[in-house]
Design a protein around this motif. Sequence first.
Motif: not given
Length: 261
Positions: A73, A75, A116, A218, A220, A232, A256, A258
């Motif tokens: 993923f 961001n 991350r 988050a 999605e 997120e 951000s 995502k």
Amino acid sequence: MIGMKKIFFAAAALALFSLAPIFGQEQNGAEPSEAQAQENSAANTSGGFQNLFGGSYVPPKSAKEFWSQVSPFTNIGINITVNTESALKSAPSPTAFALAFGGIWPNKAFLSFQPRLAFWWSYYLWDGKNALPAEVENRTAFVLNFMLDLPAAATFRFQKFQVEAGAGLGILARAAMLAGGVGEGDTGASGSAGGDKSEIQKWFWSNARFLYPEIFAAWEWNFTDRIAAGFELRYYLPLGSLADGRGLTESIFALSAKLIF
């Protein structure tokens, strides 16, 4: 005597008749028909909620299987660093563009590990005691920021979207260098700009200022079985500032977009 036998047999027959439905239910529960199984499956998904725990997890038996369980993923967004110091000598809480890349493993489980690495840049000055965010015109150091996130997350899956909540530890690595247009021998709080830059770098790595416990949430939308996109929000708690008695200054909020793919 014959009358008593008739009454006994009649009572026994009535009791067996009343228990028959119970035995029938137990048999049906042990071996449900195909039609009943389909009906139960439809009932479980008709409300829009799909398998909260994401199915049973199967450990990978090879590197190929492991990577098939990882969803990368990215961001793209902004980081806001809280600054409660006087705006006369430092910048009001600066906002910086940030880019991050990470992975979700295992990607179909309720609980997952989501490491991350995020990157952004900023300007700092030295006030003689602390390194503070700086406006461009008052900058001494140009700083590269790398945040390594090590959180665990829970994912709640619905038919068309999913919601994530997680917590973990962020490790902030910062590299300071003299900003463009600033000379090594220019005036500084420590005696020179070069000295200020050195003090800023030492300050970043002292008193646990590089440790940031974090929480995030988050949302999605699921476009396919693997591709999802949403928003997120992360919050980073500054252990160094708390240890110094400076409160929540140096907290970081990261907002951000995502994309999971």
